[in-house]
Design a protein around this motif. Sequence first.
Motif, PDB file in Angstrom:
ATOM      1  N   CYS A 290       5.920   4.971   6.166  1.00  0.00           N
ATOM      2  CA  CYS A 290       6.045   4.121   5.327  1.00  0.00           C
ATOM      3  C   CYS A 290       4.816   3.023   6.082  1.00  0.00           C
ATOM      4  CB  CYS A 290       7.404   3.170   5.190  1.00  0.00           C
ATOM      5  SG  CYS A 290       7.506   1.725   4.699  1.00  0.00           S
TER       6      CYS A 290
ATOM      7  N   GLY B  58       4.914  -0.062   5.236  1.00  0.00           N
ATOM      8  CA  GLY B  58       5.587  -1.184   5.798  1.00  0.00           C
ATOM      9  C   GLY B  58       6.237  -1.350   6.969  1.00  0.00           C
ATOM     10  N   CYS B  59       7.218  -0.422   7.472  1.00  0.00           N
ATOM     11  CA  CYS B  59       7.736  -0.403   8.554  1.00  0.00           C
ATOM     12  C   CYS B  59       7.423   0.936   9.360  1.00  0.00           C
ATOM     13  CB  CYS B  59       9.406  -0.272   8.204  1.00  0.00           C
ATOM     14  SG  CYS B  59       9.720   1.418   7.350  1.00  0.00           S
TER      15      CYS B  59
ATOM     16  N   CYS C 214       8.571   2.706   1.557  1.00  0.00           N
ATOM     17  CA  CYS C 214      10.135   3.094   1.610  1.00  0.00           C
ATOM     18  C   CYS C 214      10.937   2.325   0.815  1.00  0.00           C
ATOM     19  CB  CYS C 214      10.453   3.255   2.890  1.00  0.00           C
ATOM     20  SG  CYS C 214      11.075   1.957   3.952  1.00  0.00           S
TER      21      CYS C 214
ATOM     22  N   CYS D 188      11.808  -1.034   2.351  1.00  0.00           N
ATOM     23  CA  CYS D 188      10.785  -2.228   2.366  1.00  0.00           C
ATOM     24  C   CYS D 188      10.595  -2.741   1.209  1.00  0.00           C
ATOM     25  CB  CYS D 188       9.494  -1.357   3.093  1.00  0.00           C
ATOM     26  SG  CYS D 188       9.552  -1.395   4.788  1.00  0.00           S
TER      27      CYS D 188
END
Length: 237
Positions: free
Chosen positions: A17, A19-20, A31, A34
Amino acid sequence: MRILLNTLVELFYPSNCVGCGHPQDSGTLLCQRCKATAPRIQPPFCQRCSRPYEGAIDGEFSCPNCEDRALAFDCVVSVYQAKGVLRDLIHRYKYSGHFHLRRVLLEFLLEAMQDPRIQATRADGLVPVPLHPTRLRERGFNQAEALAEALSKRTRVPVLQCIERRLYTSTQTRFDRVERMRNLRNVFALRKNSDVRGKHLVLLDDVLTTGSTLHECACVLRAAGVESVRAVTVARG
Ligand SMILES: [Zn+2]
Ligand SMILES: [Zn+2]
């Protein structure tokens, strides 16, 4: 070089992902957890500038961002607020050379294109907010233009690069609304040989802040005889 490097990283780690960083197998870059932190703009909001508003709106509602100025665009559609993961993604895409994030940001623009304010009238062209050539050299790409090209592939609305930025402006982030408008006067112009008369155009930018940039671009288009000017942005600041 940075863009190339990030593209290579993406090729080797396609399932993490953005984001994370956690592995995921859904085939999307962001994901679900996120994505859920990106704050969606909920009604009530201003139909003109998408500014969310606390409490109920009655017939007399006037938006503090729009009420005392004659805006040249019909509306700006932003479906999300530029906060949390989305703010971070836009920043990385724009300033850190994470060009592959364009694919993630495109999904937010596609949602904006589904808004009734955009769907109500046909769109003849997507007009990315232009960068000054000096800024373009610094950054390596025009973030709005790259998004417009990606959006065009999905929506079949052609990209029309009919506006140019004639003057170099310093960064606007520290300016308030009035200062931004003053700073932007006469910055944009219609490109030579652009015939946009009678067209329904949709301006495109990454983030909407006060709307001053989109207003100035819309002024140029109106003066050139454009029939309607709407705008979409990935998020609203
Ligand atoms: Zn995530
Ligand atoms: Zn408004």
